[in-house]
Design an enzyme around this catalytic site. Structure first.
Site: not given
Ligand code: IPE
Ligand code: IPE
Ligand code: MG
Length: 230
Positions: A16, A33, A127
């Site tokens: 966030d 972003h 991962l």
């Protein structure tokens, strides 16, 4: 204690603060972003170094459709560019992509790219990068419930219920980090979070880096998890 003594297997990140990071610098929210996407890419490299097995990130919530069309389209464009640019690297690094959320609502070209990367990375084991896209914790639980209602089951226990969640093949969510200082969950992994350790650092997501991840892991190492026992 200023050492990492315990590495979580599965971390969740509510990334966030992209918008605030940008507006404080006089940039557009979309610039935030973009920086946020760079931070995700670098975070994966660091997470692999620390031997974290699964990273779940909240990229776009079922509530984020309330934002302007420009911002929503811009976010999806950034994700698409990210796949175009880093797909090879992603596969070579041994990452496996998995998605939580209903991606049928996304544009066709992004859907195709996501499905193709899921397929190409399915045998990787370094991962797992699990991305919440058009994801909501409540929607996930309702969706699981509807699947059960359509099966011939008359009764489910917790274990059976979990097998209908997006995270069915993932280990328990050990640790959730939410950047930007907001101390709320905003509909992220509601079922999975039951016994997660929570951490709310104040910095905005685009400034995340390896040093900050290390601090998060030191914080996790300080926690005493009891799971109801003593
Ligand atoms: C997080 O940053 C990214 C998404 C929710 C897609 P925000 O866009 O929520 O940034 P703030 O909270 O407005 O600063
Ligand atoms: C949560 O962030 C969703 C994502 C990080 C994708 P928001 O910025 O949408 O959450 P609220 O609105 O502050 O609760
Ligand atoms: Mg926000």
């Amino acid at each position: 204690m200023k050492k990492i003594t315990n590495i979580p297997s599965h971390i969740g990140i509510i990334l966030d603060g992209n918008g605030r990071w940008a507006t404080r610098r006089g940039l557009s929210r979309l610039e935030g972003h973009k920086k946020g996407a760079d931070a995700i890419r670098k975070m994966l490299v660091s997470a692999k170094k620390f031997k974290i097995k699964v990273v779940s990130v909240f990229a776009f919530s079922t509530e984020n459709w309330k934002r302007s069309k420009d911002e929503v389209d811009g976010i999806f464009k950034i994700l698409e560019n990210m796949i175009d640019q880093f797909e090879k690297n992603f596969i070579n690094n041994g990452y496996k992509l998995s998605i939580m959320g209903d991606i049928n609502k996304l544009n066709k070209s992004l859907q195709e790219k996501i499905k193709s990367l899921i397929e190409k990375s399915k045998n990787n084991n370094q991962l797992i990068f699990n991305v919440g896209l058009n994801y909501g914790g409540r929607a996930e639980i309702v969706n699981a419930t509807n699947q059960i209602l359509q099966s011939n089951l008359k009764y489910v226990d917790e274990k059976a219920f979990e097998s209908y969640l997006y995270t069915k093949n993932l280990p328990p969510l050990d640790f959730v980090i939410r950047t930007s200082g907001e101390q709320r969950i905003s509909n992220f992994m509601l079922w999975q979070i039951a016994y997660s350790e929570l951490y709310f650092p104040k910095y905005f997501w685009p400034s995340f880096n390896e040093r900050k991840l290390k601090k998060c892991l030191i914080e996790f190492s300080k926690r005493k998890r009891r799971f109801g026992a003593i």
